[in-house]
Design a protein around this motif. Structure first.
Motif, PDB file in Angstrom:
ATOM      1  N   SER A  61       0.831  -1.204   0.000  1.00 31.48           N
ATOM      2  CA  SER A  61       0.000   0.000   0.000  1.00 31.48           C
ATOM      3  C   SER A  61       0.868   1.257   0.000  1.00 31.48           C
ATOM      4  O   SER A  61       2.078   1.202   0.264  1.00 31.48           O
ATOM      5  N   PRO A  62       0.278   2.434  -0.298  1.00 33.74           N
ATOM      6  CA  PRO A  62       1.027   3.690  -0.184  1.00 33.74           C
ATOM      7  C   PRO A  62       1.633   3.875   1.202  1.00 33.74           C
ATOM      8  O   PRO A  62       2.740   4.410   1.329  1.00 33.74           O
ATOM      9  N   ALA A  63       0.927   3.421   2.235  1.00 35.31           N
ATOM     10  CA  ALA A  63       1.452   3.553   3.594  1.00 35.31           C
ATOM     11  C   ALA A  63       2.744   2.759   3.762  1.00 35.31           C
ATOM     12  O   ALA A  63       3.736   3.255   4.300  1.00 35.31           O
ATOM     13  N   GLU A  64       2.735   1.523   3.292  1.00 36.80           N
ATOM     14  CA  GLU A  64       3.938   0.695   3.421  1.00 36.80           C
ATOM     15  C   GLU A  64       5.083   1.249   2.573  1.00 36.80           C
ATOM     16  O   GLU A  64       6.230   1.310   3.028  1.00 36.80           O
ATOM     17  N   HIS A  65       4.780   1.678   1.345  1.00 33.30           N
ATOM     18  CA  HIS A  65       5.817   2.223   0.473  1.00 33.30           C
ATOM     19  C   HIS A  65       6.430   3.515   1.034  1.00 33.30           C
ATOM     20  O   HIS A  65       7.572   3.841   0.739  1.00 33.30           O
ATOM     21  N   SER A  66       5.658   4.237   1.846  1.00 31.81           N
ATOM     22  CA  SER A  66       6.160   5.505   2.398  1.00 31.81           C
ATOM     23  C   SER A  66       7.152   5.297   3.532  1.00 31.81           C
ATOM     24  O   SER A  66       7.842   6.235   3.933  1.00 31.81           O
ATOM     25  N   GLY A  67       7.198   4.080   4.072  1.00 35.29           N
ATOM     26  CA  GLY A  67       8.074   3.818   5.207  1.00 35.29           C
ATOM     27  C   GLY A  67       7.362   3.779   6.534  1.00 35.29           C
ATOM     28  O   GLY A  67       7.990   3.609   7.579  1.00 35.29           O
ATOM     29  N   LEU A  68       6.045   3.949   6.540  1.00 33.91           N
ATOM     30  CA  LEU A  68       5.289   3.817   7.780  1.00 33.91           C
ATOM     31  C   LEU A  68       5.414   2.403   8.326  1.00 33.91           C
ATOM     32  O   LEU A  68       5.505   1.435   7.559  1.00 33.91           O
ATOM     33  N   LYS A  69       5.377   2.298   9.661  1.00 30.07           N
ATOM     34  CA  LYS A  69       5.448   0.992  10.317  1.00 30.07           C
ATOM     35  C   LYS A  69       4.308   0.870  11.324  1.00 30.07           C
ATOM     36  O   LYS A  69       3.848   1.867  11.895  1.00 30.07           O
ATOM     37  N   ASP A  70       3.866  -0.365  11.534  1.00 31.76           N
ATOM     38  CA  ASP A  70       2.876  -0.594  12.587  1.00 31.76           C
ATOM     39  C   ASP A  70       3.419  -0.086  13.914  1.00 31.76           C
ATOM     40  O   ASP A  70       4.562  -0.365  14.279  1.00 31.76           O
ATOM     41  N   GLY A  71       2.582   0.641  14.633  1.00 32.61           N
ATOM     42  CA  GLY A  71       2.979   1.167  15.930  1.00 32.61           C
ATOM     43  C   GLY A  71       3.521   2.582  15.887  1.00 32.61           C
ATOM     44  O   GLY A  71       3.705   3.208  16.948  1.00 32.61           O
ATOM     45  N   ASP A  72       3.804   3.114  14.701  1.00 33.88           N
ATOM     46  CA  ASP A  72       4.267   4.501  14.609  1.00 33.88           C
ATOM     47  C   ASP A  72       3.252   5.439  15.243  1.00 33.88           C
ATOM     48  O   ASP A  72       2.034   5.257  15.093  1.00 33.88           O
TER      49      ASP A  72
END
Length: 385
Positions: free
Chosen positions: A43-54
């Motif tokens: 997803s765009p979130a994963e590609h942006s570098g976001l991580k679970d728990g941020d």
């Protein structure tokens, strides 16, 4: 209070999605912390570098810690195809809070000492003085331009300062235009023009952070055709208007139009006018929803509902700019809920929604919302007030 800690380093994530695509994450609120959970693969979130728990500190350059959950969620919903999140790892956030780090100072420190947000300014031409500004090329920098303003001229009154860098004209990035094309674009805009500008020091801050300068992170300066939020209380004959799905003659796009406003009705009293285009119900954008879903949402509101609408010229204005009319509609959902002081949201109301925005934090249950587009084929993920 500790201003900063070298072990705590926020990072900026730029999420870019396509039309109809979700950003691909859940946003939860625990106590005062906004947490990213359940990232979708690829997803765009994963590609942006976001991580679970941020943990989220800023949304589109605006500090959101301690902000109402609804306001933060609506800011994300109305941002269009680009979303900028400043985040900390969960363990960094918890450590910072435990030692008393000033999180707002920490967020501001990532930008630099001379940072300010870009400005989206609408200039109305003067019959004699025109726009009250000239555009000049920046020496040694290809397709980079700055603005020279006339004292007390239309541009200066619209919020533009002498020496500002010109970034964008009516939806066009000037970095893609030759000087002659920039001047031609300004001249053909008729009696007004909307530009995105920023001071040179702040531009340097954005360049250093490798962050594009876009309307979604800007502050607006006297934009015309603003959306309006109307709080309606049902009368003995209902709200007093008709909701119709129509097609715009110019684009054949389906829109939801407010029609047949009864004289003396709650709708007329709230400022509704025949032909207004409906944008949101109880703060939730509805432009991509089906007619039946919108009607159901209004009925589920009971005897009170908040509607956000804009005129057809206003919708055309924002469409030409390529931004949502809700982007600068300040605190739309915040007002639509909190203005009903005599009817606060009850716990049983929370339980009736599958997933939703709520008016406040409930200690025993985290607030959760699915952040994604309002595509009608995925209506089970729609957000609710």
């Amino acid at each position: 209070m500790i201003l900063s800690d070298p072990s705590v380093v926020p990072r900026l994530c730029h999420l870019k999605r396509s039309e109809g695509q979700s950003f691909g994450f859940h946003l939860c609120k625990y106590s005062q912390a906004f947490e990213i959970t359940d990232l979708d693969p690829w997803s765009p979130a994963e590609h942006s570098g976001l991580k679970d728990g941020d943990r989220v500190l800023e949304v589109n350059e605006e500090y959101v810690v301690n902000m109402d959950f609804n306001r933060v969620a609506r800011k994300i919903q109305s941002c269009g195809l680009h979303l900028f999140l400043l985040v900390l790892k969960r363990e960094e956030y918890e450590w910072a809070v435990s030692i008393g780090v000033d999180l707002k100072f920490l967020a501001e420190a990532t930008k630099g000492d001379h940072w300010s947000r870009p400005r989206l300014c609408h200039i109305q031409k003067h019959p004699k003085h025109g726009l009250g500004m000239t555009v000049v090329s920046v020496d040694g920098q290809k397709n980079q331009y700055m603005v020279r303003t006339v004292i007390d001229g239309p541009a200066e009154k619209a919020g533009i300062f002498n020496g500002d860098r010109l970034i964008w004209i009516n939806g066009l990035m000037v970095s893609t235009l030759r000087y002659s094309a920039v001047i031609k674009t300004l001249k053909k805009r008729g009696d007004s023009v909307t530009v995105l500008v920023i001071d040179s020091d702040s531009e340097s801050c954005y360049i250093r952070r490798k962050m594009p300068i876009m309307p979604v992170v800007a502050q607006s300066c006297s934009l015309p055709h603003s959306a309006k939020t109307m709080n309606l209380v049902k009368g003995s004959d209902g709200y007093g208007f008709l909701l119709r799905q129509e097609k715009l003659a110019c684009t054949q796009q389906k829109v939801h139009v407010l029609r047949e406003v009864d004289m003396g009705s709650p709708a007329e009293g709230a400022g509704m006018e025949d032909g207004d285009l409906l944008l949101a119900v109880n703060g939730e954008p509805i432009e991509s929803m089906e007619h039946e879903d919108i009607v159901r949402k209004i009925r589920q509101s009971g005897d009170k509902v908040s509607l956000t609408a804009i005129s057809i010229p206003g919708r055309d204005f924002y469409r030409e700019l390529g931004i949502s009319p809700l982007l600068f509609h300040e605190d739309c959902s915040h007002r639509c809920i909190n203005n009903w002081e005599e009817a606060p949201l009850r716990k049983q109301d929370r339980k009736e929604a599958d997933s939703g925005f709520h008016s406040g934090y409930v200690p025993e249950l985290p607030e959760t919302v699915r952040i994604q587009s309002s595509d009608s084929s995925q209506s089970h993920h729609q957000t609710w007030c």
